[in-house]
Motif scaffolding. Structure first.
Motif: not given
Ligand code: F3S
Length: 281
Positions: A116-118, A135-141, A105-108, A158-162
């Motif tokens: 970043k796009q989660i 917990w993502c401030s923009t919609p996650a995929v 949760h803290r990471t995303v 757009v950078p990603l965070c996986i």
């Protein structure tokens, strides 16, 4: 007869902690006590808690109907809006989210706020994934299959965070990350898979290879118990699956020297101990 019980049998650390929390609250918490969703998928435990006055809230609507008491968040965790709703309704919140899930949760939260796009590798319908998305401030995929990963498309700027659902299979996770890598995104990967499941399986395999008979305890709908049974059967042809001590047929085990015991993730310690005691008596 000698018995060897797997140390990793039954609840993982996060589930044990959550179940203990509910029993503690049932003793001394601000009543009425609710859990947001069943605390584990084990009817015996849920019924026992019900008898102690703990009720299960099935979703946001049921939560919106209560005006007093304590709401316990289970180990899967929930999204931010549930905490907000609990606080707005003036209810006590007891958070039993597994610390490993909390870390996701803290990471995303941090990475999505940084633009970043989660991308969550996991099952979109699983409550843990629901919570992470919250917990993502923009919609996650959410991606679960290679096909979904292959069809995934976003502008390369757009950078990603996986991240991953904690119980996702590591090999499948790697495969999906590899597919995304071929698309050359600027990405960071945080392996958030918890090894509790893998450890339980590895220990079951090892014990089943050493004993004359193996007992696997777990719920009839539990897929992780079925997986344990499959692993143990491959190592030991005398592998038996039971749900409770009532199913134990000592007749077939009578002439057995060493018996191994393991149990699925939602099997309480009490049931494991009962089976162990019955084998020894
Ligand atoms: Fe259990 Fe927490 Fe791992 S709930 S499976 S210890 S992430």
């Amino acid at each position: 007869m000698q018995v060897k019980v797997a140390r990793s049998a039954g609840f993982c650390f996060g589930v044990q902690r959550a179940v203990d929390t509910v029993y503690e609250q049932a003793e001394q918490g601000v009543r009425p006590i609710y859990t947001y969703g069943p605390i584990i998928h084990n009817e015996v435990v849920v019924r026992d808690l019900e008898e102690k006055g703990v009720r299960v809230l099935n979703g946001k609507e049921e939560l919106s109907c209560i005006t007093e008491g304590t709401v316990i968040i289970r180990s899967h965790g929930v999204g931010r809006e549930i905490y907000e709703q609990i606080s707005e309704q003036g209810l006590h919140c007891v958070d039993a989210t597994c610390p490993f899930v909390k870390k996701i949760h803290r990471t995303v939260e941090r990475e999505s706020a940084a633009g970043k796009q989660i991308v969550i590798i996991g099952n979109d319908r699983h409550p843990e994934v629901e919570g992470i998305k919250g917990w993502c401030s923009t919609p996650a995929v959410v991606l679960e299959s290679p096909e979904q990963a292959r069809n995934f498309e976003l502008p390369k700027t757009v950078p990603l965070c996986i991240v991953s659902q904690t119980t996702f299979n590591y090999k499948k996770f790697q495969d999906l990350v590899e597919i995304l890598d071929k698309k050359r995104y600027d990405r960071s990967v945080v392996n958030t898979i918890c090894n509790a499941t893998e450890e339980r399986q590895a220990e079951a395999r090892q014990i089943a290879g050493e004993v004359d008979a193996m007992i696997v305890i777990g719920g009839s709908h539990s897929s992780n118990t079925q997986k344990l049974f499959e692993i143990c059967s491959n190592e030991c042809k005398n592998t038996y699956y039971i749900q409770t001590v009532e199913d134990l047929d000592l007749g077939v085990l009578r002439s057995t020297g060493l018996i191994g015991i393991t149990a699925g993730a939602s099997t309480p310690k009490k049931i494991i101990e009962e089976v162990q005691t019955r084998c020894l008596n």
